[in-house]
Design an enzyme around this catalytic site. Structure first.
Site, PDB file in Angstrom:
ATOM      1  N   GLU A 158     -50.738 -88.552  18.545  1.00  0.00           N
ATOM      2  CA  GLU A 158     -51.639 -87.510  19.029  1.00  0.00           C
ATOM      3  C   GLU A 158     -51.511 -87.431  20.540  1.00  0.00           C
ATOM      4  O   GLU A 158     -51.291 -88.423  21.213  1.00  0.00           O
ATOM      5  CB  GLU A 158     -53.080 -87.848  18.638  1.00  0.00           C
ATOM      6  CG  GLU A 158     -53.290 -87.680  17.159  1.00  0.00           C
ATOM      7  CD  GLU A 158     -54.720 -87.958  16.744  1.00  0.00           C
ATOM      8  OE1 GLU A 158     -55.620 -87.927  17.597  1.00  0.00           O
ATOM      9  OE2 GLU A 158     -54.917 -88.216  15.552  1.00  0.00           O
ATOM     10  N   CYS A 283     -55.162 -93.660  12.620  1.00  0.00           N
ATOM     11  CA  CYS A 283     -54.002 -94.221  11.919  1.00  0.00           C
ATOM     12  C   CYS A 283     -53.981 -95.740  11.876  1.00  0.00           C
ATOM     13  O   CYS A 283     -53.996 -96.324  10.796  1.00  0.00           O
ATOM     14  CB  CYS A 283     -52.725 -93.700  12.564  1.00  0.00           C
ATOM     15  SG  CYS A 283     -52.673 -91.913  12.583  1.00  0.00           S
TER      16      CYS A 283
END
Ligand code: UGA
Length: 472
Positions: A158, A283
């Site tokens: 990200e 994650c």
């Protein structure tokens, strides 16, 4: 045969949306499907929904032309040759991955499938998911020759998602059939052939025409394991350096020097050796737990991963103790906080260690004034403003009259604050930096008491530091 592939991407989260616009950028025609009508309407209207470099530009370029957004998975299945499943795989109560969204998508694809399709797992999934998707398709009456299931894990981060997608370190394709492998090779050819990088308007990054990314072909199971093992290994690297940073604190060594010394060994490498307040995000925490759970289910002892998690969770508590050590008591203290996102350059707050620290401070009776360049709106939804928690519009407002300022997220803009102004704004010039954004001697020169991670605490001469008081 034309090289362009008609692609459906199911799910418009970080991975799905970025994959959809990047496939379009690579020349393919894409349908991005999401069952959330509001999201689809927002995307059709040009709202990119997430804070990500290059995403608004690519959406502006391809929205409603090369990338169409819709809720109708049946139509997308009929129209496309490859269907990427990029829906969420959240952590279940037991720690393993909840695959119910993946299953629901597989069943829906099965109901509308009439000609050969390649179904691609893009979501992070445990090994054997591929077999389950295959079984679901068959149970829903699809003949085996009408589909293949391929694993194509995504490694984007990200904040740099578009760039990572178009300039990957590697592309992993786990395929057990040549026919499916050929479709995936065709999809990625603009990158693997280097052709994309020769385009005048290509998004720049580490790959180029002479050094295009490698596409690694594996079995489906290996590809599934590569994804989990990669994330677990990166998390391990972070926990390792965090444990080393604690050792450095106990011995007055400097973890930045240690990490540099380790990282210069090309076998270790310098990346993901930044100590801090622990890893977060959507994650690593979820994937380490899921990988541990897979190992457990298979009867394999992988307690190393439990230790990785333990160090990560202790790191936040150690940080709180560091704040306590600087302020003596916490109840009633005013704390300025810089950063709420789980890392810099994103508005994502999922599993953010910064937010956990804020929650611990509030539980200790502190009042917190927080600033984040992009994540305040999202934080306010889970931690509403109150008498003890205020959100402000810049770093100096967070510091105003505070007993100490904490740096919790590594936003680039926090590395170039006006230190003179900050010193004047704070009630006491104390900065506790959970991301090692500053050099201790510089902070001392500007009159700060400066505590960071894995480095000796730095005190201005006039401060009554524990070190001085111990010898007086
Ligand atoms: C991570 C992986 O880096 C991607 O390769 C992977 O594709 C992605 O998960 C995923 O599975 O979807 P991401 O969660 O975006 O990407 O964030 P990272 O940049 O990896 O950072 C994760 C956390 O570790 C952050 O909280 C960050 O602050 C922390 N971190 C990272 C450290 O504390 N130290 C480091 O040296 C690096």
């Amino acid at each position: 045969m034309t090289e362009d592939v008609k692609i459906a991407v199911v799910g418009s989260g970080y991975v799905g949306l970025v994959a959809a616009v990047c496939f379009a950028e690579m020349g393919h025609d894409v349908i991005c499907v999401d069952n959330d009508e509001r999201k689809v309407a927002a995307l059709q209207g040009g709202d990119s929904l997430i804070h990500e470099n290059f995403l608004p530009e690519l959406l502006g370029k391809y929205r409603n032309t090369k990338v169409r957004f819709m809720t109708d998975l049946a139509e997308a299945t009929r129209e496309c040759e490859a269907i990427f499943i990029a829906v969420g795989t959240p952590q279940s109560e037991a720690g393993d991955a909840d695959l119910s969204y993946v299953e629901a998508v597989a069943c829906e694809i099965a109901r509308s499938l009439t000609s050969y399709k390649v179904i691609v797992e893009k979501s992070t999934v445990p090994v054997y998911t591929n077999e389950w998707v295959t079984r679901s398709m068959e149970r829903n009456g699809v003949a085996r020759h009408l589909f293949d299931v391929v694993s194509n894990p995504e490694f984007l981060r990200e904040g740099t998602a578009v760039c990572d997608f178009l300039h990957p370190d590697r592309i992993v394709v786990g395929a057990d059939s040549d026919r499916a492998a050929e479709v995936l090779q065709r999809i990625y050819r603009p990158l693997t052939s280097g052709a994309y990088y020769t385009r005048a308007n290509a998004i720049e990054g580490v790959c180029n025409e002479s050094e295009p990314p490698e596409l690694l072909m594996t079995s489906t199971k290996s590809a599934e394991i590569i994804k989990h093992a990669s994330n677990a290994f990166l998390a391990l690297k972070i926990s390792f350096i965090n444990a080393v940073s604690n050792l450095c604190e106990a011995t007055n060594a400097n973890v930045e020097q240690v990490a540099r010394g380790m990282g210069l060994d090309t076998r270790i490498g310098p990346r993901f050796l930044r100590p801090g307040i622990g890893y977060g995000g959507s994650c690593f925490p979820k994937d380490v737990a899921a990988f541990r759970s897979v190992a457990e289910q298979l009867g394999i002892d992988f307690n190393l991963l439990t230790e990785v998690e333990k160090i990560n969770s202790q790191q936040k508590k150690r940080f709180l103790n560091k704040v306590r050590s600087a302020l003596w008591t916490l109840r009633g203290k005013r704390i300025g906080v810089l950063g709420l996102a789980f890392k810099g350059e994103t508005d994502d707050i999922r599993e953010s260690p910064a937010i956990e620290v804020v929650e611990m401070l509030l539980a200790e009776g502190c009042s917190v004034t927080a600033y984040d360049p992009a994540a305040m709106k999202r934080t306010e939804e889970v931690l509403p403003a109150s008498r003890s928690l205020r959100y402000v519009s810049d770093a100096y407002a967070a510091a105003e009259d505070a007993d100490a300022l904490l740096i919790l997220t590594d936003w680039a803009e926090f590395a170039s604050l006006d230190l003179g102004q900050l010193n004047k704004t704070l009630r006491y010039p104390i900065i506790i930096d959970g991301r090692n954004m500053y050099d201790p001697p510089t902070m001392v020169k500007h009159g700060f008491t400066y505590l960071s991670i894995g480095r000796p605490a730095a005190y201005p001469v006039r401060d009554l530091s524990p070190a001085l008081s111990a010898h007086s």
